[in-house]
Design an enzyme around this catalytic site. Structure first.
Site, PDB file in Angstrom:
ATOM      1  N   GLU A 134     -25.328  13.488  -4.210  1.00 19.52           N
ATOM      2  CA  GLU A 134     -23.872  13.674  -4.231  1.00 19.52           C
ATOM      3  C   GLU A 134     -23.484  14.612  -5.377  1.00 19.52           C
ATOM      4  OE1 GLU A 134     -21.474  10.072  -3.988  1.00 19.52           O
ATOM      5  OE2 GLU A 134     -23.134   9.013  -3.051  1.00 19.52           O
ATOM      6  N   LEU A 168     -10.544   6.906   8.989  1.00 27.77           N
ATOM      7  CA  LEU A 168     -11.341   6.630   7.796  1.00 27.77           C
ATOM      8  C   LEU A 168     -12.749   7.232   7.913  1.00 27.77           C
ATOM      9  CD1 LEU A 168     -11.492   4.987   5.088  1.00 27.77           C
ATOM     10  CD2 LEU A 168     -12.564   3.176   6.459  1.00 27.77           C
ATOM     11  N   LEU A 188      -6.273   5.003   2.271  1.00 26.25           N
ATOM     12  CA  LEU A 188      -5.033   5.763   2.062  1.00 26.25           C
ATOM     13  C   LEU A 188      -4.106   5.614   3.263  1.00 26.25           C
ATOM     14  CD1 LEU A 188      -6.856   8.895   0.686  1.00 26.25           C
ATOM     15  CD2 LEU A 188      -5.578   7.211  -0.660  1.00 26.25           C
ATOM     16  N   THR A 223     -27.718  10.981  -6.711  1.00 34.92           N
ATOM     17  CA  THR A 223     -28.193  12.230  -7.335  1.00 34.92           C
ATOM     18  C   THR A 223     -27.882  13.427  -6.431  1.00 34.92           C
ATOM     19  OG1 THR A 223     -30.405  12.025  -6.374  1.00 34.92           O
ATOM     20  CG2 THR A 223     -30.080  11.057  -8.547  1.00 34.92           C
ATOM     21  N   HIS A 228     -18.703  10.628   0.674  1.00 30.62           N
ATOM     22  CA  HIS A 228     -19.017   9.311   1.238  1.00 30.62           C
ATOM     23  C   HIS A 228     -20.532   9.126   1.222  1.00 30.62           C
ATOM     24  CE1 HIS A 228     -18.408   5.703   3.607  1.00 30.62           C
ATOM     25  NE2 HIS A 228     -19.422   6.076   4.360  1.00 30.62           N
ATOM     26  N   ARG A 263       0.840  -1.206   0.000  1.00 27.64           N
ATOM     27  CA  ARG A 263       0.000   0.000   0.000  1.00 27.64           C
ATOM     28  C   ARG A 263       0.877   1.259   0.000  1.00 27.64           C
ATOM     29  NH1 ARG A 263      -5.348   0.410   0.958  1.00 27.64           N
ATOM     30  NH2 ARG A 263      -5.572  -1.736   1.655  1.00 27.64           N
TER      31      ARG A 263
HETATM   32  C1  GAR Z   1     -20.298   7.261  -4.749  1.00 24.65           C
HETATM   33  O1  GAR Z   1     -21.533   6.903  -4.224  1.00 24.65           O
HETATM   34  C2  GAR Z   1     -19.368   7.659  -3.611  1.00 24.65           C
HETATM   35  O2  GAR Z   1     -20.009   8.291  -2.546  1.00 24.65           O
HETATM   36  C3  GAR Z   1     -18.832   6.310  -3.201  1.00 24.65           C
HETATM   37  O3  GAR Z   1     -18.656   5.600  -4.387  1.00 24.65           O
HETATM   38  C4  GAR Z   1     -19.579   6.070  -5.366  1.00 24.65           C
HETATM   39  C5  GAR Z   1     -18.786   6.454  -6.587  1.00 24.65           C
HETATM   40  O4  GAR Z   1     -19.624   6.801  -7.629  1.00 24.65           O
HETATM   41  N1  GAR Z   1     -17.628   6.446  -2.466  1.00 24.65           N
HETATM   42  C6  GAR Z   1     -17.316   5.658  -1.453  1.00 24.65           C
HETATM   43  O5  GAR Z   1     -18.000   4.734  -1.091  1.00 24.65           O
HETATM   44  C7  GAR Z   1     -15.998   5.984  -0.796  1.00 24.65           C
HETATM   45  N2  GAR Z   1     -15.961   5.448   0.525  1.00 24.65           N
HETATM   46  P1  GAR Z   1     -19.018   7.568  -8.894  1.00 24.65           P
HETATM   47  O6  GAR Z   1     -17.791   6.791  -9.344  1.00 24.65           O
HETATM   48  O7  GAR Z   1     -20.122   7.449  -9.922  1.00 24.65           O
HETATM   49  O8  GAR Z   1     -18.711   8.959  -8.508  1.00 24.65           O
END
Ligand code: GAR
Length: 205
Positions: free
Chosen positions: A192, A162, A111, A190, A127, A83
């Site tokens: 996000e 995290l 990370l 939607t 998230h 990592r």
């Molecule tokens: C999103 O829902 C984001 O919140 C999640 O992955 C999806 C990515 O969608 N992220 C996580 O779970 C991080 N812990 P996208 O590739 O279409 O943006």
């Protein structure tokens, strides 16, 4: 301090670079790119999406970035021994773009502390839950299983804990009878797409 360059007789501040990391469909990245274009971030915020990087060559979002003239790069984590090695290589690739902001847009990697420290104060994540509830994976199924009446998404600064950094924005959606994890995920996504670009713009402003 404002550092300026002279171009065609006009004093222009240096452009601020945003580097976006993705692992999959990249719809949040696309929402940010569209917001940057429609909101004229170059002129208004002196900021541009300088690169999109992925740890998966199959990430669908790479095509969108290329179509929008944004440099892309794939760094496959599976080709690194540890990592730490992967994060060191990723940092080197990100830093080629002199980033003022690094945006995790569905970047599905834990990370290392060294990576987080390197970008402290300029690392944002979205998230798919109402943090501090449901950090980690399978957030939507866990919210349904817990009987939550509401779910949502959180934009936050990234710290070594995290999914626990300072919260910049949240959106709430109802959990409806009959929801599956996929249905709820789509409803949350939607939102996000609305809060993430807005939070990035606010952060830059
Ligand atoms: C999103 O829902 C984001 O919140 C999640 O992955 C999806 C990515 O969608 N992220 C996580 O779970 C991080 N812990 P996208 O590739 O279409 O943006």
């Amino acid at each position: 301090m404002l550092v300026c360059t002279r171009s065609a007789g006009i004093i222009q501040p240096f452009m601020r670079n945003i580097v976006i990391l993705i692992s999959g469909s990249g719809s949040n990245m696309a929402a940010i790119v569209r917001a940057a274009q429609q909101g004229r971030w170059t002129e208004r915020l002196n900021a541009q999406v300088a690169a999109v990087l992925s740890n998966r060559a199959e990430a669908e979002g790479l095509a969108f970035a290329k179509d929008h003239g944004i440099p892309t790069q794939v760094l496959d984590h599976k080709t690194f021994a540890s990592r730490e090695d992967f994060d060191a290589a990723l940092m080197a690739e990100i830093d080629r773009h002199a980033p003022d902001l690094v945006v995790l847009a569905g970047f599905m990697r834990i990370l290392t502390p060294g990576f987080v420290a390197h970008y402290a104060g300029r690392l944002l994540n979205v998230h798919p839950s109402l943090l501090p509830a449901f950090p980690g994976l399978n957030t939507h199924q866990r919210a349904i299983d817990a009987g939550c009446r509401f779910a949502g998404a959180t934009v936050h600064q990234v710290t070594v804990d995290l999914d626990h950094g300072p919260i910049l924005a949240q959106a709430v959606v109802p959990v409806l009878p009959g929801d599956t994890a996929d249905i709820l995920a789509a409803r949350v996504l939607t939102q996000e797409h609305l809060i993430f670009p807005h939070a990035v713009a606010q952060f830059l402003a």
